[in-house]
Design an enzyme around this catalytic site. Structure first.
Site, PDB file in Angstrom:
ATOM      1  N   ARG A  49       0.852  -1.193   0.000  1.00 33.13           N
ATOM      2  CA  ARG A  49       0.000   0.000   0.000  1.00 33.13           C
ATOM      3  C   ARG A  49       0.890   1.246   0.000  1.00 33.13           C
ATOM      4  O   ARG A  49       1.971   1.241   0.577  1.00 33.13           O
ATOM      5  CB  ARG A  49      -0.886   0.019   1.249  1.00 33.13           C
ATOM      6  CG  ARG A  49      -2.019  -0.987   1.226  1.00 33.13           C
ATOM      7  CD  ARG A  49      -2.915  -0.825   2.431  1.00 33.13           C
ATOM      8  NE  ARG A  49      -2.303  -1.290   3.653  1.00 33.13           N
ATOM      9  CZ  ARG A  49      -1.731  -0.537   4.562  1.00 33.13           C
ATOM     10  NH1 ARG A  49      -1.685   0.793   4.404  1.00 33.13           N
ATOM     11  NH2 ARG A  49      -1.192  -1.044   5.642  1.00 33.13           N
TER      12      ARG A  49
ATOM     13  N   CYS B 229       0.618  -7.687  12.055  1.00 34.64           N
ATOM     14  CA  CYS B 229       0.940  -7.909  13.481  1.00 34.64           C
ATOM     15  C   CYS B 229       0.250  -9.153  14.023  1.00 34.64           C
ATOM     16  O   CYS B 229       0.085  -9.292  15.235  1.00 34.64           O
ATOM     17  CB  CYS B 229       0.529  -6.699  14.316  1.00 34.64           C
ATOM     18  SG  CYS B 229       1.643  -5.311  14.130  1.00 34.64           S
TER      19      CYS B 229
ATOM     20  N   ARG C 265       1.837 -12.163  -0.422  1.00 35.91           N
ATOM     21  CA  ARG C 265       0.503 -12.483   0.108  1.00 35.91           C
ATOM     22  C   ARG C 265      -0.065 -13.775  -0.460  1.00 35.91           C
ATOM     23  O   ARG C 265       0.270 -14.193  -1.569  1.00 35.91           O
ATOM     24  CB  ARG C 265      -0.467 -11.353  -0.269  1.00 35.91           C
ATOM     25  CG  ARG C 265      -0.081  -9.989   0.261  1.00 35.91           C
ATOM     26  CD  ARG C 265      -0.450  -9.832   1.706  1.00 35.91           C
ATOM     27  NE  ARG C 265      -0.075  -8.538   2.243  1.00 35.91           N
ATOM     28  CZ  ARG C 265      -0.767  -7.895   3.183  1.00 35.91           C
ATOM     29  NH1 ARG C 265      -1.872  -8.411   3.668  1.00 35.91           N
ATOM     30  NH2 ARG C 265      -0.331  -6.741   3.656  1.00 35.91           N
TER      31      ARG C 265
ATOM     32  N   HIS D  64     -10.641  -1.959  11.607  1.00 36.71           N
ATOM     33  CA  HIS D  64      -9.554  -2.842  11.147  1.00 36.71           C
ATOM     34  C   HIS D  64      -9.378  -3.929  12.200  1.00 36.71           C
ATOM     35  O   HIS D  64      -8.426  -3.910  12.983  1.00 36.71           O
ATOM     36  CB  HIS D  64      -8.288  -1.988  10.996  1.00 36.71           C
ATOM     37  CG  HIS D  64      -7.167  -2.667  10.275  1.00 36.71           C
ATOM     38  ND1 HIS D  64      -5.850  -2.276  10.404  1.00 36.71           N
ATOM     39  CD2 HIS D  64      -7.151  -3.699   9.393  1.00 36.71           C
ATOM     40  CE1 HIS D  64      -5.085  -3.033   9.642  1.00 36.71           C
ATOM     41  NE2 HIS D  64      -5.843  -3.902   9.029  1.00 36.71           N
TER      42      HIS D  64
ATOM     43  N   SER E 195      -1.408  -3.591  10.636  1.00 33.62           N
ATOM     44  CA  SER E 195      -1.125  -4.517   9.538  1.00 33.62           C
ATOM     45  C   SER E 195       0.103  -5.373   9.840  1.00 33.62           C
ATOM     46  O   SER E 195       1.105  -4.863  10.348  1.00 33.62           O
ATOM     47  CB  SER E 195      -0.856  -3.717   8.258  1.00 33.62           C
ATOM     48  OG  SER E 195      -1.923  -2.831   8.026  1.00 33.62           O
TER      49      SER E 195
ATOM     50  N   LYS F 133      -9.498  -2.064   1.837  1.00 35.95           N
ATOM     51  CA  LYS F 133      -9.166  -0.900   2.666  1.00 35.95           C
ATOM     52  C   LYS F 133      -9.955   0.330   2.233  1.00 35.95           C
ATOM     53  O   LYS F 133     -10.420   1.118   3.062  1.00 35.95           O
ATOM     54  CB  LYS F 133      -7.671  -0.612   2.588  1.00 35.95           C
ATOM     55  CG  LYS F 133      -6.799  -1.807   2.967  1.00 35.95           C
ATOM     56  CD  LYS F 133      -7.075  -2.265   4.369  1.00 35.95           C
ATOM     57  CE  LYS F 133      -6.150  -3.405   4.776  1.00 35.95           C
ATOM     58  NZ  LYS F 133      -6.416  -3.882   6.116  1.00 35.95           N
TER      59      LYS F 133
ATOM     60  N   TYR G 289      -1.583  -3.433  -6.894  1.00 43.05           N
ATOM     61  CA  TYR G 289      -1.328  -4.275  -5.730  1.00 43.05           C
ATOM     62  C   TYR G 289      -2.391  -4.141  -4.620  1.00 43.05           C
ATOM     63  O   TYR G 289      -2.743  -3.022  -4.223  1.00 43.05           O
ATOM     64  CB  TYR G 289       0.040  -3.914  -5.119  1.00 43.05           C
ATOM     65  CG  TYR G 289       0.528  -5.008  -4.198  1.00 43.05           C
ATOM     66  CD1 TYR G 289       1.178  -6.118  -4.707  1.00 43.05           C
ATOM     67  CD2 TYR G 289       0.280  -4.959  -2.836  1.00 43.05           C
ATOM     68  CE1 TYR G 289       1.592  -7.147  -3.886  1.00 43.05           C
ATOM     69  CE2 TYR G 289       0.693  -5.982  -2.001  1.00 43.05           C
ATOM     70  CZ  TYR G 289       1.350  -7.081  -2.530  1.00 43.05           C
ATOM     71  OH  TYR G 289       1.751  -8.095  -1.707  1.00 43.05           O
TER      72      TYR G 289
ATOM     73  N   ASP H  97      -9.502  -9.468   9.208  1.00 51.48           N
ATOM     74  CA  ASP H  97      -8.960  -8.130   8.922  1.00 51.48           C
ATOM     75  C   ASP H  97      -9.922  -6.977   9.177  1.00 51.48           C
ATOM     76  O   ASP H  97      -9.494  -5.924   9.612  1.00 51.48           O
ATOM     77  CB  ASP H  97      -8.494  -8.082   7.455  1.00 51.48           C
ATOM     78  CG  ASP H  97      -7.574  -6.897   7.170  1.00 51.48           C
ATOM     79  OD1 ASP H  97      -6.683  -6.627   8.001  1.00 51.48           O
ATOM     80  OD2 ASP H  97      -7.741  -6.246   6.130  1.00 51.48           O
TER      81      ASP H  97
HETATM   82  C1  OXD Z   1      -3.123  -4.453   5.562  1.00 50.48           C
HETATM   83  C2  OXD Z   1      -3.772  -5.608   4.916  1.00 50.48           C
HETATM   84  O1  OXD Z   1      -2.196  -3.879   4.977  1.00 50.48           O
HETATM   85  O2  OXD Z   1      -4.659  -6.190   5.527  1.00 50.48           O
HETATM   86  O3  OXD Z   1      -3.543  -4.095   6.659  1.00 50.48           O
HETATM   87  O4  OXD Z   1      -3.440  -5.938   3.759  1.00 50.48           O
HETATM   88 MN    MN Z   2      -5.211  -5.165   7.356  1.00 57.69          MN
END
Ligand code: OXD
Ligand code: MN
Length: 641
Positions: free
Chosen positions: A103, A305, A422, A281, A303, A261, A252, A328
Site C-alpha cells: 500500500r 501484526c 501475500r 480494522h 497490519s 481498505k 497491488y 482483517d
Molecule cells: C493491511 C492488509 O495492509 O490487511 O492491513 O493488507
Molecule cells: Mn489489514
C-alpha cells in the site's frame, strides 16, 4: 463535486448499450453486449462515463462464475501475468513489478471540501500524520492528468461486489471498474462478486470504485514481470460525499482491490459515522470455553501484526475451541438490545505469507493450498510455493526461484519472498470457519482487544477500567512498523485503533463517534475492552511470551472477566490478572511473569508523554475532552508508581 471528464466528440449514451461507444474496430462479444445492455441505469451511467474517459477496447461485465475466473486465469497465463502452481489445486502465482509491492499511504487521499473534515489540523509547525487531504478541485485535476485514455487497448471489467453476505442488512454493494484481470480474479476471492450481487442491487445506490493500472496499450516500455503499473503517478483517492473511490497506477492489494481498505475501511468508516455504527480494522473470532459457552471477540492490531494468526489460532488450553469469522475487517453495529453485532465484510483472506507455517498457523496452511492466488512469493521446482518460515516444510533441493524469478538458495542473504508477499484465499475453505460467519445479523461481540508489537514496557494483557478508558487505549495504540506499507526500518509508530492508514475522516471526530457508542448499549451488553501485547522482549532479546496457541491463556482470562470473575486487580495502566489468575497449567516453557507484567515507571512516564504529545500535536482542537482527561488520569496514576 468531482466530474469525470467528457472527452471531445463523445456522444451521450441516451440509453444505448455501452458497447456502442467502443472503438468500431474492436467489436465486443454478443455475450458482453447482452450483459452491458442488462445493466441498471445507475451502473450503466457509471460504466458509460468511464468508457468515455478511459477508452477501453472492450467491456466485460463479470458474472462471478468459476468458468469466467478460469478463462481469465487462462488468459493471464498466456500473457505471463500468472503462472499455475501444479502442486496444488487451482493455485496461481503472480510476480509484480518490484516498484508495486505494498500500500502507498503517501499517495492515498480523502477528498472533502473542508480539510478539517478529513484530518485534524495539527498544532502549528507540525506535519499532520493522520491521513492526507485533497480538495475536490485538486482531484479533478489529478483525474484529468491521469485517466483520459488510460485503458486504451485494455478490457474494462465491471465487477459488482457485496461487502458482507449478499442481502444482509449490514452489507453494502460496490461496483469496481478496473482494467486489471488480476484484480477481477482477486476480487472474486475477497468479495462476494457477480450476477447475484447485480440482481440484489437492482437500481439501488452503490459505492463507485474506479481502478486503472495506468498503462494504456501499446505501453511505452515493457512492463516488468508483465505487471503494468505506473508508480510515479499512483493515486488512491476517496470521496466520502459521493461514495466514490478512484485509484490509478498500482495493481497491488489494498491499492487495487477496492473493496478492502478503500471501501470497507475508509469509505466504510464515513458511512458508519453517518449511520451510527463502526467500520474497523479488526479480526473477529468465536471462542467456546470448556463449559461449552461461546463468545465472540474483535481485535484491532496494525497490519502484519498477527491478526490472521489470532483469528485462526489453535488453542493450547485444553477444552477451548476457536472459530474464525474474519481476519482483517469488522463492521459492527449495536442492535436494539444494545448488543454489538459484527460481520466480516470480506469473503477471503489476503494474508501476509512470510512467517505463515504449520508451526505458526496450521489452520491457514490448511486453507491456502487450493483456489488461491499467491503474489510475490517464491516458487519451488515442483510447482509449489516457498517463503521465509517454510524452511522446515519445503525441501529446498527441488530448486527455488525467488519472487523476482531468479534462482535462489537458502542462506543466500536476500529473502526468497517479498516481506509483504501475500496469499489470497477463499474464507469458506478455512477448516475452522465459524458456522455463523455469514450470519445476516452479525455475531454478538463480548470483548474488543487492541494491541501491537511492543518490544518494551507493555504487559501481556490489561483491561480498560471502562468504555471511555477503552477508547483511550485504542487512541494510544503504538506498534513497531511492518512491511505492509512503504515504511523504512523498524520504528515504534503511533497507530490509533490500527486505523491510522485507514481513517475516512478526521480522527478527532472518529474518537467522539467511538465515545458516543456507549450510549447505544447497556452496562451489561457493552463489550469489555482490553490491550494485549504478545511481543514483549526480555533484555536478552528473546520474546517473554511464547505467543500463538498459548495466547488462548489470555483469551481465557478475557472471557472470565467478561463473565465477571474476580480475577483482576488495578494497576496504573488498567486491570491486570491477579497473581495466579492467568492459567499457566501445562505451559511448556518457563515464563518470567514478573517481567512480563512489570510496569516500569520511567518507561510509562515517557509513554504517557509520547501519547500526549502525539494526540495533542496531531489532533489538537479536535481531541475530545474525555481523552485529555484520560491522559491526565494515566499521568497521575503513573506518578504514584
Ligand atoms: C493491511 C492488509 O495492509 O490487511 O492491513 O493488507
Ligand atoms: Mn489489514
Amino acid at each position: 463535486m468531482v466530474q469525470f471528464l467528457r472527452l471531445a466528440g463523445a456522444r451521450s449514451l441516451c440509453g444505448r448499450p455501452v458497447s456502442s461507444l467502443l472503438p468500431a474496430r474492436r467489436a465486443i462479444s454478443q455475450q458482453a453486449r447482452e450483459r452491458v445492455a442488462a445493466l441498471s441505469p445507475k451502473v450503466r451511467e457509471f460504466v458509460d462515463r468511464t468508457v468515455r474517459m478511459c477508452q477501453p477496447a472492450d467491456v466485460h461485465v463479470c458474472d462471478g462464475s468459476a468458468a469466467e475466473s478460469a478463462s481469465l486465469l487462462r488468459m493471464m497465463t498466456e500473457a505471463g501475468v500468472v503462472e499455475p502452481l501444479p502442486k496444488y489445486d487451482n493455485c496461481w502465482l503472480t510476480r509484480t513489478d518490484p516498484a508495486d509491492v505494498a500500500r502507498v499511504e503517501s499517495k492515498t487521499f480523502i477528498v472533502t471540501e473542508e480539510k478539517r473534515d478529513t484530518v485534524p489540523i495539527p498544532r502549528k509547525g507540525r506535519k499532520g500524520l493522520l491521513g492526507n487531504w485533497m480538495s475536490p478541485k485538486a482531484l479533478e485535476t489529478a483525474v484529468a492528468e491521469r485517466f483520459p485514455g488510460c485503458m486504451r487497448g485494455r478490457t474494462l471489467y465491471v465487477i459488482p461486489f457485496s461487502m458482507g453476505p449478499v442481502g444482509s442488512p449490514l452489507s453494502k454493494i460496490g461496483i469496481e471498474l478496473t482494467d486489471s484481470p488480476y484484480v477481477v480474479a482477486s476480487m472474486r476471492v475477497m468479495t462476494r462478486m457477480g450476477a447475484d450481487v447485480m440482481a440484489t442491487l437492482g437500481d439501488g445506490d452503490f459505492v463507485k470504485c474506479l481502478h486503472s493500472v495506468g498503462r494504456p496499450v501499446p505501453v511505452s516500455k515493457k512492463p516488468i514481470n508483465n505487471w503494468p503499473c505506473n508508480p510515479e503517478n499512483t493515486i488512491i483517492a476517496h470521496v466520502p460525499a459521493k461514495n466514490e473511490i478512484i485509484s490509478f497506477g498500482s495493481g497491488y492489494g489494498g491499492n487495487s482491490l477496492l473493496g478492502k481498505k478503500c471501501f470497507a475501511l475508509r469509505i466504510g468508516s464515513t458511512i458508519a459515522r453517518r449511520e451510527g455504527w463502526l467500520a474497523e480494522h479488526m479480526l473477529i473470532l468465536g471462542i467456546t470455553n470448556p463449559q461449552g459457552k461461546k463468545r465472540y471477540i474483535a481485535a484491532a492490531f496494525p497490519s502484519a501484526c498477527g491478526k490472521t494468526n489470532l483469528a485462526m489460532m489453535t488453542p493450547t488450553l485444553p477444552g477451548y475451541k476457536l472459530e474464525c469469522v474474519g481476519d482483517d475487517i469488522a463492521w459492527m453495529k449495536f442492535d436494539e438490545n444494545g448488543v454489538l453485532r459484527a460481520i466480516n465484510p470480506e469473503n477471503g483472506f489476503f494474508g501476509v505469507a512470510p512467517g505463515t507455517s504449520t508451526a505458526t498457523n496450521p489452520v491457514a496452511m490448511q486453507t491456502i493450498f487450493s483456489n488461491t492466488l499467491f503474489t510475490n512469493v517464491a516458487r519451488t521446482g515442483d510447482g509449489g510455493v516457498y517463503w521465509e518460515g517454510l524452511e522446515k516444510e519445503v525441501d529446498a533441493s527441488v530448486g527455488i526461484v525467488d519472487w523476482h524469478g531468479d534462482p535462489w538458495t537458502p542462506g543466500s542473504g536476500a529473502p526468497s519472498s517479498h516481506p509483504n508477499s501475500r496469499f489470497c484465499a477463499p474464507a469458506a475453505q478455512c477448516p475452522i470457519i465459524d458456522p455463523q460467519w455469514e450470519s445476516a445479523e452479525g455475531v454478538p461481540i463480548s470483548a474488543i482487544l487492541f494491541g501491537g508489537r511492543r518490544p518494551l514496557g507493555v504487559p501481556l494483557v490489561y483491561e480498560a477500567f471502562n468504555w471511555r478508558h477503552g477508547v483511550f487505549l485504542g487512541a494510544s495504540m503504538r506498534s513497531e512498523s511492518t512491511a505492509a506499507a512503504e515504511h523504512k526500518g523498524k520504528v515504534i509508530m503511533h497507530d490509533p485503533f490500527a486505523m491510522r492508514p485507514f481513517f475516512g475522516y478526521n480522527f478527532g471526530h472518529y474518537l467522539s463517534h467511538w465515545l458516543s457508542m456507549e450510549g447505544r448499549s447497556t452496562p451489561a451488553n457493552l463489550p469489555k475492552v482490553f490491550h494485549v501485547n504478545w511481543f514483549r522482549k526480555a533484555a536478552s532479546g528473546g520474546f517473554l511470551w511464547p505467543g500463538f496457541g498459548e495466547n488462548s491463556r489470555v483469551l481465557d482470562w478475557v472471557l472470565r472477566r467478561v463473565d465477571g470473575e474476580d480475577c483482576a486487580q488495578e494497576s496504573a495502566i488498567g486491570l491486570v490478572p491477579k497473581p495466579g489468575a492467568l492459567n499457566l497449567d501445562g505451559l511448556k516453557e518457563a515464563v518470567d511473569m514478573q517481567e512480563l507484567f512489570s510496569i516500569p515507571k520511567e518507561y510509562w512516564q515517557q509513554e504517557v508523554e509520547a501519547v500526549n504529545q502525539y494526540l495533542d500535536e496531531q489532533v489538537g482542537e479536535d481531541l475530545p475532552n474525555e481523552i485529555v482527561e484520560e491522559i491526565d488520569l494515566l499521568r497521575e496514576r503513573i506518578a504514584k508508581l
